[in-house]
Design a protein around this motif. Structure first.
Motif, PDB file in Angstrom:
ATOM      1  N   THR A   1       2.254   0.144 -12.444  1.00 10.53           N
ATOM      2  CA  THR A   1       1.214   0.294 -11.409  1.00 10.53           C
ATOM      3  C   THR A   1       1.761  -0.003 -10.009  1.00 10.53           C
ATOM      4  OG1 THR A   1       0.502  -1.935 -12.011  1.00 10.53           O
ATOM      5  CG2 THR A   1      -0.837  -0.106 -12.840  1.00 10.53           C
TER       6      THR A   1
ATOM      7  N   ARG B   1      -3.670  -9.038 -23.398  1.00 14.44           N
ATOM      8  CA  ARG B   1      -3.201 -10.356 -23.838  1.00 14.44           C
ATOM      9  C   ARG B   1      -4.219 -11.435 -23.460  1.00 14.44           C
ATOM     10  NH1 ARG B   1       2.797 -12.339 -22.353  1.00 14.44           N
ATOM     11  NH2 ARG B   1       1.912 -12.605 -20.275  1.00 14.44           N
ATOM     12  N   THR B   2      -4.726 -11.354 -22.210  1.00 17.54           N
ATOM     13  CA  THR B   2      -5.735 -12.325 -21.776  1.00 17.54           C
ATOM     14  C   THR B   2      -6.873 -11.568 -21.108  1.00 17.54           C
ATOM     15  OG1 THR B   2      -3.889 -13.803 -21.225  1.00 17.54           O
ATOM     16  CG2 THR B   2      -6.081 -14.483 -20.500  1.00 17.54           C
TER      17      THR B   2
ATOM     18  N   ILE C   1       2.757  -7.861 -28.544  1.00 17.83           N
ATOM     19  CA  ILE C   1       3.226  -6.495 -28.804  1.00 17.83           C
ATOM     20  C   ILE C   1       4.553  -6.618 -29.541  1.00 17.83           C
ATOM     21  CG2 ILE C   1       4.215  -4.474 -27.634  1.00 17.83           C
ATOM     22  CD1 ILE C   1       1.981  -4.872 -25.499  1.00 17.83           C
TER      23      ILE C   1
ATOM     24  N   TYR D   1      -1.472   3.560  -7.813  1.00 18.16           N
ATOM     25  CA  TYR D   1      -2.079   3.859  -9.113  1.00 18.16           C
ATOM     26  C   TYR D   1      -3.534   4.310  -8.911  1.00 18.16           C
ATOM     27  CZ  TYR D   1      -3.930  -0.878  -8.481  1.00 18.16           C
ATOM     28  OH  TYR D   1      -4.555  -1.989  -7.971  1.00 18.16           O
TER      29      TYR D   1
ATOM     30  N   TRP E   1       0.820  -1.214   0.000  1.00 20.60           N
ATOM     31  CA  TRP E   1       0.000   0.000   0.000  1.00 20.60           C
ATOM     32  C   TRP E   1       0.848   1.255   0.000  1.00 20.60           C
ATOM     33  CZ3 TRP E   1      -4.386  -1.452  -1.696  1.00 20.60           C
ATOM     34  CH2 TRP E   1      -4.808  -2.760  -1.432  1.00 20.60           C
TER      35      TRP E   1
ATOM     36  N   ASP F   1      -9.485  -5.547  -2.516  1.00 19.75           N
ATOM     37  CA  ASP F   1     -10.635  -6.318  -3.003  1.00 19.75           C
ATOM     38  C   ASP F   1     -11.224  -7.197  -1.892  1.00 19.75           C
ATOM     39  OD1 ASP F   1      -8.616  -8.172  -2.850  1.00 19.75           O
ATOM     40  OD2 ASP F   1      -8.669  -8.769  -4.957  1.00 19.75           O
TER      41      ASP F   1
ATOM     42  N   ARG G   1      -7.410  -0.050  -4.647  1.00 14.84           N
ATOM     43  CA  ARG G   1      -8.130  -0.294  -3.392  1.00 14.84           C
ATOM     44  C   ARG G   1      -8.141  -1.789  -3.135  1.00 14.84           C
ATOM     45  NH1 ARG G   1     -12.532   2.476  -2.652  1.00 14.84           N
ATOM     46  NH2 ARG G   1     -12.389   3.858  -4.432  1.00 14.84           N
TER      47      ARG G   1
ATOM     48  N   THR H   1       1.688  -4.726 -15.660  1.00 17.34           N
ATOM     49  CA  THR H   1       2.142  -6.073 -16.025  1.00 17.34           C
ATOM     50  C   THR H   1       2.488  -6.938 -14.816  1.00 17.34           C
ATOM     51  OG1 THR H   1       4.236  -4.951 -16.497  1.00 17.34           O
ATOM     52  CG2 THR H   1       2.907  -5.595 -18.386  1.00 17.34           C
ATOM     53  N   GLY H   2       2.056  -6.505 -13.654  1.00 17.69           N
ATOM     54  CA  GLY H   2       2.101  -7.389 -12.495  1.00 17.69           C
ATOM     55  C   GLY H   2       3.465  -7.559 -11.858  1.00 17.69           C
TER      56      GLY H   2
ATOM     57  N   ILE I   1      -0.644  -1.497 -20.724  1.00 23.62           N
ATOM     58  CA  ILE I   1      -0.379  -2.894 -21.096  1.00 23.62           C
ATOM     59  C   ILE I   1      -0.772  -3.771 -19.921  1.00 23.62           C
ATOM     60  CG2 ILE I   1       1.375  -4.560 -21.825  1.00 23.62           C
ATOM     61  CD1 ILE I   1       2.961  -2.205 -22.998  1.00 23.62           C
TER      62      ILE I   1
ATOM     63  N   THR J   1      -4.264  -6.448 -18.383  1.00 23.19           N
ATOM     64  CA  THR J   1      -5.660  -6.347 -17.937  1.00 23.19           C
ATOM     65  C   THR J   1      -5.873  -7.236 -16.704  1.00 23.19           C
ATOM     66  OG1 THR J   1      -6.196  -7.963 -19.661  1.00 23.19           O
ATOM     67  CG2 THR J   1      -6.755  -5.670 -20.123  1.00 23.19           C
TER      68      THR J   1
ATOM     69  N   SER K   1      -5.759  -7.253 -12.220  1.00 21.40           N
ATOM     70  CA  SER K   1      -6.489  -6.469 -11.200  1.00 21.40           C
ATOM     71  C   SER K   1      -6.095  -4.996 -11.213  1.00 21.40           C
ATOM     72  CB  SER K   1      -6.197  -7.001  -9.799  1.00 21.40           C
ATOM     73  OG  SER K   1      -6.538  -8.329  -9.682  1.00 21.40           O
ATOM     74  N   SER K   2      -4.785  -4.739 -11.327  1.00 26.33           N
ATOM     75  CA  SER K   2      -4.325  -3.343 -11.250  1.00 26.33           C
ATOM     76  C   SER K   2      -4.879  -2.549 -12.424  1.00 26.33           C
ATOM     77  CB  SER K   2      -2.793  -3.277 -11.261  1.00 26.33           C
ATOM     78  OG  SER K   2      -2.258  -4.047 -10.220  1.00 26.33           O
TER      79      SER K   2
ATOM     80  N   TRP L   1      -0.144 -15.814 -12.522  1.00 24.93           N
ATOM     81  CA  TRP L   1       1.055 -15.581 -11.701  1.00 24.93           C
ATOM     82  C   TRP L   1       1.140 -16.576 -10.557  1.00 24.93           C
ATOM     83  CZ3 TRP L   1      -0.135 -14.512  -6.728  1.00 24.93           C
ATOM     84  CH2 TRP L   1      -1.307 -13.817  -6.435  1.00 24.93           C
TER      85      TRP L   1
HETATM   86  O1  N01 Z   1      -0.897  -8.171 -12.298  1.00 26.83           O
HETATM   87  P1  N01 Z   1      -1.416  -9.453 -13.125  1.00 26.83           P
HETATM   88  P2  N01 Z   1      -1.730  -7.113 -11.441  1.00 26.83           P
HETATM   89  N1  N01 Z   1       2.422  -8.538 -23.058  1.00 26.83           N
HETATM   90  O2  N01 Z   1      -0.244 -10.371 -13.194  1.00 26.83           O
HETATM   91  C1  N01 Z   1      -0.267  -8.689 -18.765  1.00 26.83           C
HETATM   92  C2  N01 Z   1      -3.102  -8.272  -6.545  1.00 26.83           C
HETATM   93  N2  N01 Z   1      -3.806  -7.040  -6.667  1.00 26.83           N
HETATM   94  O3  N01 Z   1      -0.782  -6.103 -10.922  1.00 26.83           O
HETATM   95  O4  N01 Z   1      -2.794 -12.441 -18.262  1.00 26.83           O
HETATM   96  C3  N01 Z   1       1.150  -8.209 -22.820  1.00 26.83           C
HETATM   97  O5  N01 Z   1      -2.675  -9.966 -12.594  1.00 26.83           O
HETATM   98  C4  N01 Z   1      -0.875  -9.971 -18.273  1.00 26.83           C
HETATM   99  O6  N01 Z   1      -1.369 -10.731 -19.356  1.00 26.83           O
HETATM  100  P3  N01 Z   1      -1.580 -12.328 -19.156  1.00 26.83           P
HETATM  101  C5  N01 Z   1      -4.039  -9.380  -6.988  1.00 26.83           C
HETATM  102  O7  N01 Z   1      -3.775 -10.526  -6.231  1.00 26.83           O
HETATM  103  C6  N01 Z   1      -4.758  -6.858  -5.769  1.00 26.83           C
HETATM  104  O8  N01 Z   1      -2.913  -6.628 -12.188  1.00 26.83           O
HETATM  105  O9  N01 Z   1      -0.330 -12.847 -18.486  1.00 26.83           O
HETATM  106  N3  N01 Z   1       0.578  -8.289 -21.620  1.00 26.83           N
HETATM  107  C7  N01 Z   1      -1.943  -9.418 -17.336  1.00 26.83           C
HETATM  108  O10 N01 Z   1      -3.074  -9.006 -18.038  1.00 26.83           O
HETATM  109  C8  N01 Z   1      -3.620  -9.536  -8.409  1.00 26.83           C
HETATM  110  O11 N01 Z   1      -3.969 -10.771  -8.972  1.00 26.83           O
HETATM  111  C9  N01 Z   1      -5.494  -5.759  -5.841  1.00 26.83           C
HETATM  112  O12 N01 Z   1      -1.774 -12.817 -20.506  1.00 26.83           O
HETATM  113  C10 N01 Z   1       1.330  -8.717 -20.609  1.00 26.83           C
HETATM  114  C11 N01 Z   1      -1.251  -8.199 -16.750  1.00 26.83           C
HETATM  115  O13 N01 Z   1      -0.183  -7.858 -17.615  1.00 26.83           O
HETATM  116  C12 N01 Z   1      -2.139  -9.301  -8.315  1.00 26.83           C
HETATM  117  O14 N01 Z   1      -2.001  -8.265  -7.386  1.00 26.83           O
HETATM  118  C13 N01 Z   1      -5.310  -4.813  -6.830  1.00 26.83           C
HETATM  119  C14 N01 Z   1       2.676  -9.055 -20.774  1.00 26.83           C
HETATM  120  C15 N01 Z   1      -0.675  -8.480 -15.389  1.00 26.83           C
HETATM  121  O15 N01 Z   1      -1.711  -8.836 -14.527  1.00 26.83           O
HETATM  122  C16 N01 Z   1      -1.464  -8.889  -9.573  1.00 26.83           C
HETATM  123  O16 N01 Z   1      -2.295  -7.962 -10.267  1.00 26.83           O
HETATM  124  C17 N01 Z   1      -4.308  -5.014  -7.742  1.00 26.83           C
HETATM  125  C18 N01 Z   1       3.221  -8.960 -22.059  1.00 26.83           C
HETATM  126  N4  N01 Z   1       4.499  -9.309 -22.313  1.00 26.83           N
HETATM  127  C19 N01 Z   1      -3.556  -6.137  -7.645  1.00 26.83           C
HETATM  128  N5  N01 Z   1       3.182  -9.436 -19.572  1.00 26.83           N
HETATM  129  C20 N01 Z   1      -6.499  -5.630  -4.797  1.00 26.83           C
HETATM  130  O17 N01 Z   1      -7.582  -5.249  -5.050  1.00 26.83           O
HETATM  131  C21 N01 Z   1       2.163  -9.334 -18.694  1.00 26.83           C
HETATM  132  N6  N01 Z   1       1.055  -8.902 -19.327  1.00 26.83           N
HETATM  133  C22 N01 Z   1      -6.126  -6.077  -3.421  1.00 26.83           C
END
Ligand code: N01
Length: 538
Positions: free
Chosen positions: A171, A214-215, A359, A57, A52, A63, A61, A383-384, A189, A191, A193-194, A497
């Protein structure tokens, strides 16, 4: 006196060091200090809060509902703190973390802006020696890694990524001063949670938003609202009951879980239940039926229900189709949103499908995909993370015989209970791989780990022991159990992940323990009750 010993005396010595000042590290510090240990906590950031602190970003918040995403170790704390919304926004959770730090006077033992670069076990003295900050060295009997499961940002090495002339953001490392997108063209880039939380807000700020998907992902509306004081009072009056009930559920959350089978229910019953869950909002959607994560046909019914909602909300049928996930619902972490799909009805939002054609490159002026350059002023990498292991292996951790953790985990993480690692004595991981962690409400999982580690250290001290190490055979059998349980769930069937699929080259192993909070806690308690069965003590 050996050279090593005299060298050790030159460095600051503690009973325990903790890495990371998120919710895990803060509570660990509080517990160990309360037991009379000398403790130093190192934090790379400039403040407490972990996730936090970094994830600022737009739209960030939790979930998990605020009243449950909070510490329970202090009843005074949970009674006095007032949450303003059903799902707390990031600034409020950060305020809460700061309140906790002040209330328990934690900051005096936290060294901020200090990254830990290495942690090396000194076998001659049974101590960890850490190199931190600008070459400072410290040593401690116990080393607790409270480094977080989602803290090591993943930015794919797109061709030309360094050539981009505009602004870039991740993010997970959002600038404290925020980002001003007004009048700008922005490419995002990802889709996950962030992205799903931030896209609706960024879309309102920008001239044009290009979403590179991507997904496609499943998301359930949050229906976030200000918290009614009467509801808060009712929760607080029954906090003990709510917390106790939560501990009996698989995710450690007090919510209504319907054990009925979706397949055995009538079409009418199913629609009623899915609609009710949709109207309630959030992650409890997956509790609609007991077989959703165990039976593909049952899962298909829930997935199709959500796809139907996408078709209802998104006006352009082609865009709706592109946004409709085809994988198992709940396989990737279910997202929780506010206005996500409706955002694609805006004229200034374009969805670009990069599922079949990745990409191609980042150019000085934008993002090239599907044979076209999308000119943008800013790129947001949503991108997580290099989840669960990334934050640990980027520290040079060396155990007995000089073995590095990176080397040990080359083919995937191996731990005993997600708490200890064979070959790494006196090193504890909080919510490490092999524990339920990210599949549960993180706060109770963190508290359970912290309390287990504190009790373990207390036991060692009372018993005149100073060394504990997971036995290799206990670790092997736990790893095998984690894998076996994962195999029984649909959750292990897609690229996520959870299995390291988002990081190129990372071994594909389902990392968290899917057996649920109650079974896991029972196992940890039984291990402790049997004198730390599966660990070697000395
Ligand atoms: O990351 P993610 P996040 N080319 O890994 C894409 C927690 N969280 O930061 O699905 C194109 O979920 C990737 O595509 P794909 C929560 O546990 C919690 O969003 O691999 N795209 C995906 O769409 C969450 O699950 C909250 O095909 C590429 C995205 O990037 C975890 O954190 C809020 C790529 C990554 O999504 C992670 O979430 C936010 C490429 N080369 C997060 N590489 C709460 O609410 C990656 N992607 C508590």
């Amino acid at each position: 006196m050996s050279d090593q010993q005299s060298e050790l005396e030159q460095v600051a010595m503690f009973d325990a060091v903790i890495v990371g000042a998120g919710f895990a590290g803060m509570y660990m510090l509080h517990r160990l200090r309360g037991m009379g240990l000398s403790v130093r906590l190192f934090e790379a950031g400039g403040g407490v809060g972990g996730t936090w602190y970094w994830n600022r970003y737009p739209g960030a918040r939790c979930d998990v509902e605020s009243m449950q995403y909070s510490y329970q170790f202090s009843d005074e704390l949970q009674q006095e703190w007032v949450w303003s919304e059903r799902y707390a926004p990031q600034p409020e959770i950060l305020r809460y973390a700061n309140h906790v730090a002040a209330r328990f006077d934690l900051r005096r033992d936290i060294q901020f802006d200090t990254r830990v670069y290495s942690a090396i076990f000194d076998e001659a003295n049974d101590r960890w020696v850490l190199e931190v900050g600008d070459g400072e060295r410290v040593t401690a009997t116990y080393c607790v890694m409270a480094t977080g499961c989602l803290s090591s940002a993943n930015t794919p090495r797109f061709a030309g990524v360094d050539s981009f002339q505009g602004e870039t953001y991740h993010t997970g490392h959002w600038p404290h001063e925020g980002a001003d997108f007004s009048g700008k063209r922005v490419g995002i880039i990802g889709t996950g949670s962030s992205a799903i939380q931030s896209i609706p807000i960024i879309a309102r700020q920008t001239a044009h938003l290009y979403v590179f998907q991507r997904t496609p992902n499943y998301t359930i509306p949050a229906h976030n609202v200000p918290l009614d004081p009467a509801y808060q009072a009712a929760v607080k009056a029954d906090y003990a009951g709510i917390r106790a009930r939560a501990k009996q559920t698989l995710p450690g959350l007090d919510f209504k879980f319907n054990t009925e089978s979706a397949l055995a229910s009538s079409e009418e019953e199913r629609q009623r239940e899915f609609e009710a869950r949709w109207a309630y909002g959030g992650i409890p959607f997956m509790g609609a039926f007991g077989d959703l994560l165990y039976d593909q046909a049952a899962n298909d019914l829930a997935a199709e229900f959500v796809r139907g909602k996408i078709r209802e909300i998104v006006h352009d049928p082609e865009v709706a189709e592109m946004l409709s996930p085809r994988n198992v619902i709940g396989c990737k972490r279910l997202c929780v949103d506010t206005g996500y799909w409706a955002t694609y009805n805006r004229p200034n939002v374009t969805l670009i499908d990069v599922s079949d054609k990745p990409i191609e490159a980042i150019t000085p002026a934008g993002i090239r995909a599907r044979g076209r350059e999308y000119a943008v002023d800013a790129i947001v990498f949503a991108t997580g993370f290099d989840a669960m292991t990334g934050a640990l292996v980027r520290i040079d951790i060396r155990g007995t015989g000089g073995q590095t953790l990176k080397e040990k985990w080359r083919e995937g993480p191996k731990t005993y209970l997600g708490l200890g690692i064979a070959g790494f004595p006196n090193l504890f991981t909080i919510t490490g791989p092999g524990s339920p962690s990210v599949l549960t409400n993180m706060l109770p999982s963190i508290e359970q780990h912290v309390e287990w580690v504190a009790d373990c250290i207390g036991y060692l001290r009372e018993s005149g022991l100073s060394r504990i190490e997971a036995r290799a055979e206990a670790e092997e059998s736990w790893v095998a159990h984690v894998r076996e349980v994962a195999g029984g769930s649909l959750r292990s069937t897609c690229s996520s992940w959870y299995i390291g699929a988002n990081v190129p080259g990372k071994p594909r192993i389902f990392m968290p323990y899917i057996g649920g909070f109650p079974a896991y806690v029972q196992k940890c308690n039984a291990v402790a009750a049997k004198g730390y069965e599966g660990f070697a003590l000395a």
